[in-house]
Design an enzyme around this catalytic site. Structure first.
Site, PDB file in Angstrom:
ATOM      1  N   LYS A  80       1.027  -1.153   0.077  1.00 49.99           N
ATOM      2  CA  LYS A  80       0.029   0.070  -0.063  1.00 49.99           C
ATOM      3  C   LYS A  80       0.927   1.193  -0.081  1.00 49.99           C
ATOM      4  O   LYS A  80       2.072   1.064   0.434  1.00 49.99           O
ATOM      5  CB  LYS A  80      -0.679  -0.115   1.275  1.00 49.99           C
ATOM      6  CG  LYS A  80      -2.138   0.803   1.093  1.00 49.99           C
ATOM      7  CD  LYS A  80      -3.394  -0.032   0.595  1.00 49.99           C
ATOM      8  CE  LYS A  80      -4.309   0.955   0.591  1.00 49.99           C
ATOM      9  NZ  LYS A  80      -5.718   0.130   0.260  1.00 49.99           N
ATOM     10  N   GLY A 177     -24.437   3.395   4.677  1.00 51.58           N
ATOM     11  CA  GLY A 177     -23.742   3.792   3.696  1.00 51.58           C
ATOM     12  C   GLY A 177     -24.157   3.497   2.280  1.00 51.58           C
ATOM     13  O   GLY A 177     -23.899   2.125   2.140  1.00 51.58           O
ATOM     14  N   GLY A 179     -23.106   4.461  -0.834  1.00 44.73           N
ATOM     15  CA  GLY A 179     -22.276   5.001  -1.971  1.00 44.73           C
ATOM     16  C   GLY A 179     -21.776   4.105  -2.847  1.00 44.73           C
ATOM     17  O   GLY A 179     -22.875   3.482  -3.244  1.00 44.73           O
ATOM     18  N   VAL A 181     -20.384   1.046  -3.092  1.00 45.47           N
ATOM     19  CA  VAL A 181     -20.909  -0.315  -2.936  1.00 45.47           C
ATOM     20  C   VAL A 181     -22.161  -0.605  -2.343  1.00 45.47           C
ATOM     21  O   VAL A 181     -23.126  -1.714  -2.622  1.00 45.47           O
ATOM     22  CB  VAL A 181     -19.813  -0.934  -1.875  1.00 45.47           C
ATOM     23  CG1 VAL A 181     -19.962  -2.303  -1.642  1.00 45.47           C
ATOM     24  CG2 VAL A 181     -18.403  -0.662  -2.542  1.00 45.47           C
ATOM     25  N   TYR A 183     -25.061   0.933  -2.664  1.00 42.53           N
ATOM     26  CA  TYR A 183     -26.149   1.159  -3.487  1.00 42.53           C
ATOM     27  C   TYR A 183     -26.305  -0.176  -4.303  1.00 42.53           C
ATOM     28  O   TYR A 183     -27.387  -0.623  -4.395  1.00 42.53           O
ATOM     29  CB  TYR A 183     -25.817   2.250  -4.505  1.00 42.53           C
ATOM     30  CG  TYR A 183     -26.593   2.295  -5.929  1.00 42.53           C
ATOM     31  CD1 TYR A 183     -27.974   2.853  -5.370  1.00 42.53           C
ATOM     32  CD2 TYR A 183     -26.476   1.885  -7.001  1.00 42.53           C
ATOM     33  CE1 TYR A 183     -29.037   2.639  -6.550  1.00 42.53           C
ATOM     34  CE2 TYR A 183     -27.429   1.697  -7.928  1.00 42.53           C
ATOM     35  CZ  TYR A 183     -28.892   2.045  -7.766  1.00 42.53           C
ATOM     36  OH  TYR A 183     -29.772   2.063  -8.644  1.00 42.53           O
TER      37      TYR A 183
HETATM   38  P1  NAD Z   1     -18.191   5.746  -0.734  1.00 43.76           P
HETATM   39  O1  NAD Z   1     -17.384   6.827  -0.432  1.00 43.76           O
HETATM   40  O2  NAD Z   1     -18.631   5.851  -2.256  1.00 43.76           O
HETATM   41  O3  NAD Z   1     -19.443   5.476  -0.030  1.00 43.76           O
HETATM   42  C1  NAD Z   1     -19.442   5.590   1.302  1.00 43.76           C
HETATM   43  C2  NAD Z   1     -21.089   6.156   2.033  1.00 43.76           C
HETATM   44  O4  NAD Z   1     -20.907   6.106   3.316  1.00 43.76           O
HETATM   45  C3  NAD Z   1     -21.337   7.608   1.426  1.00 43.76           C
HETATM   46  O5  NAD Z   1     -22.465   7.814   0.405  1.00 43.76           O
HETATM   47  C4  NAD Z   1     -21.198   8.532   2.397  1.00 43.76           C
HETATM   48  O6  NAD Z   1     -22.029   9.377   2.594  1.00 43.76           O
HETATM   49  C5  NAD Z   1     -21.737   7.444   3.468  1.00 43.76           C
HETATM   50  N1  NAD Z   1     -21.355   7.802   4.939  1.00 43.76           N
HETATM   51  C6  NAD Z   1     -20.204   8.539   5.492  1.00 43.76           C
HETATM   52  N2  NAD Z   1     -20.085   8.429   6.764  1.00 43.76           N
HETATM   53  C7  NAD Z   1     -21.395   7.835   7.034  1.00 43.76           C
HETATM   54  C8  NAD Z   1     -22.119   7.540   8.379  1.00 43.76           C
HETATM   55  N3  NAD Z   1     -21.612   8.044   9.428  1.00 43.76           N
HETATM   56  N4  NAD Z   1     -23.326   7.116   8.371  1.00 43.76           N
HETATM   57  C9  NAD Z   1     -23.833   6.726   7.258  1.00 43.76           C
HETATM   58  N5  NAD Z   1     -23.161   6.993   6.178  1.00 43.76           N
HETATM   59  C10 NAD Z   1     -22.161   7.313   6.041  1.00 43.76           C
HETATM   60  O7  NAD Z   1     -17.120   4.363  -0.551  1.00 43.76           O
HETATM   61  P2  NAD Z   1     -17.456   2.898  -1.194  1.00 43.76           P
HETATM   62  O8  NAD Z   1     -16.440   2.785  -2.408  1.00 43.76           O
HETATM   63  O9  NAD Z   1     -19.118   2.639  -1.337  1.00 43.76           O
HETATM   64  O10 NAD Z   1     -16.991   2.026  -0.274  1.00 43.76           O
HETATM   65  C11 NAD Z   1     -17.607   1.836   0.977  1.00 43.76           C
HETATM   66  C12 NAD Z   1     -16.696   1.126   2.048  1.00 43.76           C
HETATM   67  O11 NAD Z   1     -16.298  -0.335   1.515  1.00 43.76           O
HETATM   68  C13 NAD Z   1     -15.387   1.670   2.681  1.00 43.76           C
HETATM   69  O12 NAD Z   1     -15.171   1.492   3.878  1.00 43.76           O
HETATM   70  C14 NAD Z   1     -14.320   1.142   1.582  1.00 43.76           C
HETATM   71  O13 NAD Z   1     -13.220   1.360   2.116  1.00 43.76           O
HETATM   72  C15 NAD Z   1     -15.054  -0.250   1.546  1.00 43.76           C
HETATM   73  N6  NAD Z   1     -14.438  -0.910   0.200  1.00 43.76           N
HETATM   74  C16 NAD Z   1     -15.030  -0.485  -0.944  1.00 43.76           C
HETATM   75  C17 NAD Z   1     -14.363  -1.098  -2.146  1.00 43.76           C
HETATM   76  C18 NAD Z   1     -14.598  -0.591  -3.497  1.00 43.76           C
HETATM   77  O14 NAD Z   1     -14.761  -1.480  -4.408  1.00 43.76           O
HETATM   78  N7  NAD Z   1     -15.459   0.619  -3.579  1.00 43.76           N
HETATM   79  C19 NAD Z   1     -13.547  -2.350  -2.045  1.00 43.76           C
HETATM   80  C20 NAD Z   1     -13.149  -2.811  -0.558  1.00 43.76           C
HETATM   81  C21 NAD Z   1     -13.720  -2.076   0.586  1.00 43.76           C
END
Ligand code: NAD
Length: 345
Positions: A80, A177, A179, A181, A183
């Site tokens: 990383k 959350g 976002g 993922v 959704y």
């Molecule tokens: P994202 O930023 O698109 O979505 C996160 C969502 O959480 C946002 O809509 C945000 O408004 C919401 N949020 C923030 N604080 C909040 C709270 N206190 N209460 C409720 N909602 C809150 O991120 P993502 O890409 O959807 O990833 C989500 C999680 O999964 C993260 O922890 C990320 O590290 C993990 N992750 C993502 C991936 C990927 O492929 N995107 C892969 C592995 C792990």
């Protein structure tokens, strides 16, 4: 600062401190372990309070990638990198090119990708200086829908193990959350007949899921004590902690967020309470699995590999049940064993 004495230092193979005066780059690349293959893991850009904080974050995140890649059955080690700085104000072509040159000097021992604070355009600039970049636009694409599919697959394994059922019809799931993922996870769950209780700090994201999937919206603080079967954390890390644990009503926790347990001991408490926890780095590996197929991208093959998350989690759950030890501890042990076995080979 004595790096080798830091608690976060876990026999990391190599740590590179990167400085480029002209562009202002300050970055740290951590190669945790390459027994299984080149160290693969994203680059995070974050305005750390201290250099030590940045180093500790990079050390922890790179170790996490070793475990995630090992549990996903990928021929990839763990690494990383972090760029120290404000991702809103400090980005420039020179900065990312300088970072790319440092990555290139590692000759493929570390392969970078996007992480928090970095977007595909930034990685395209890094790619001008090095080929050791994954997740570029126009290749394997946005990993989030595949991560969501993997979480959905793992959630079914957890429901089967804990609740003894294969179908999700009428199953109550709270999703924190909505976002990238969250959704897509809601969409899968809705298609299988699950009832959704959702929250997000972003009202538009909530409205979309309420409109499209008939979800019930609750305030962010109210998500923990919902009477649901499954709690799916898909926002931030450390949401399973001393404050939230007494509130959680679900019998399964299965979500995408990284570092869900505030501390390892919270895994013991979950087990004592009879709550089945799907270890985060096992269930959320869909994105990295997808990226690992990038060379000659074949979505069907990638999704087939993601389906293996079901079996991997079942192995973890069975071992936890028979040994009476928490699932997070079991997953760590299996990951470490795979890494050690690869060294012998
Ligand atoms: P994202 O930023 O698109 O979505 C996160 C969502 O959480 C946002 O809509 C945000 O408004 C919401 N949020 C923030 N604080 C909040 C709270 N206190 N209460 C409720 N909602 C809150 O991120 P993502 O890409 O959807 O990833 C989500 C999680 O999964 C993260 O922890 C990320 O590290 C993990 N992750 C993502 C991936 C990927 O492929 N995107 C892969 C592995 C792990």
């Amino acid at each position: 600062m004595a790096v080798f004495n830091l608690r976060a230092y876990d026999d990391h193979e190599q740590i590179v401190f990167c400085r480029d005066v002209e562009s202002g780059l300050k970055a740290i690349i951590c190669v945790h372990n390459t027994n299984l293959g080149p160290a693969v893991g994203g680059c995070r850009m974050w305005d750390y309070n201290s250099d030590e904080g940045a180093l500790i974050d990079a050390l922890r995140l790179s170790r996490g990638m070793t475990y995630k890649n090992a549990m996903a059955g990928l021929n990839m080690g763990g690494g990383k990198s972090v760029i120290i700085g404000n991702s809103k104000t400090m980005k420039s072509e020179e900065l990312f090119r300088a970072f790319g040159r440092f990555v290139d000097k590692l000759s493929g021992k570390y392969i970078t990708a996007e992480d928090v604070g970095i977007n595909p355009q930034d990685m395209a600039v890094v790619n001008k200086e090095t080929n050791h970049v994954l997740g570029l636009e126009g290749k394997s694409g946005d990993p989030s829908p595949v991560t969501a599919y993997g979480v959905f697959t793992g959630l079914k394994a957890a429901v089967n193990h804990r609740l003894g059922r294969d179908d999700l019809d009428g199953l109550k799931v709270s999703v924190q959350g909505l976002g990238h993922v969250g959704y897509y996870l809601c969409r899968h769950l809705h298609e299988q007949g699950a009832k959704l209780v959702v929250t997000d700090i972003n009202k538009e994201s909530v409205d979309r899921v309420v409109d499209e999937f008939g979800a019930t919206a609750v305030d962010t603080d109210d998500i923990y004590h919902q009477e649901v079967d499954v709690y799916a954390p898909c926002a931030l890390g450390a949401t399973i902690n001393d404050n939230t644990l007494p509130k959680i009503q679900a019998s399964v926790i299965a979500g995408a967020a990284n570092n869900q347990l505030a501390e390892d001991r919270h895994g013991d408490i979950l087990m004592q309470k009879g709550i089945l926890y799907a270890p985060d780095y096992v269930i959320n590996a869909g994105g990295i699995i997808n990226v690992s197929f990038e060379e000659s991208y074949d979505q069907a093959a990638a999704l087939k590999k993601v389906d293996e998350i079901y079996g991997t989690l079942t192995e973890v759950f069975d071992a936890s049940k028979s040994s009476g030890r928490p699932t997070n501890v079991i997953a760590d042990e299996i990951a470490r064993q795979r890494v050690a076995d690869a060294k012998k080979v």
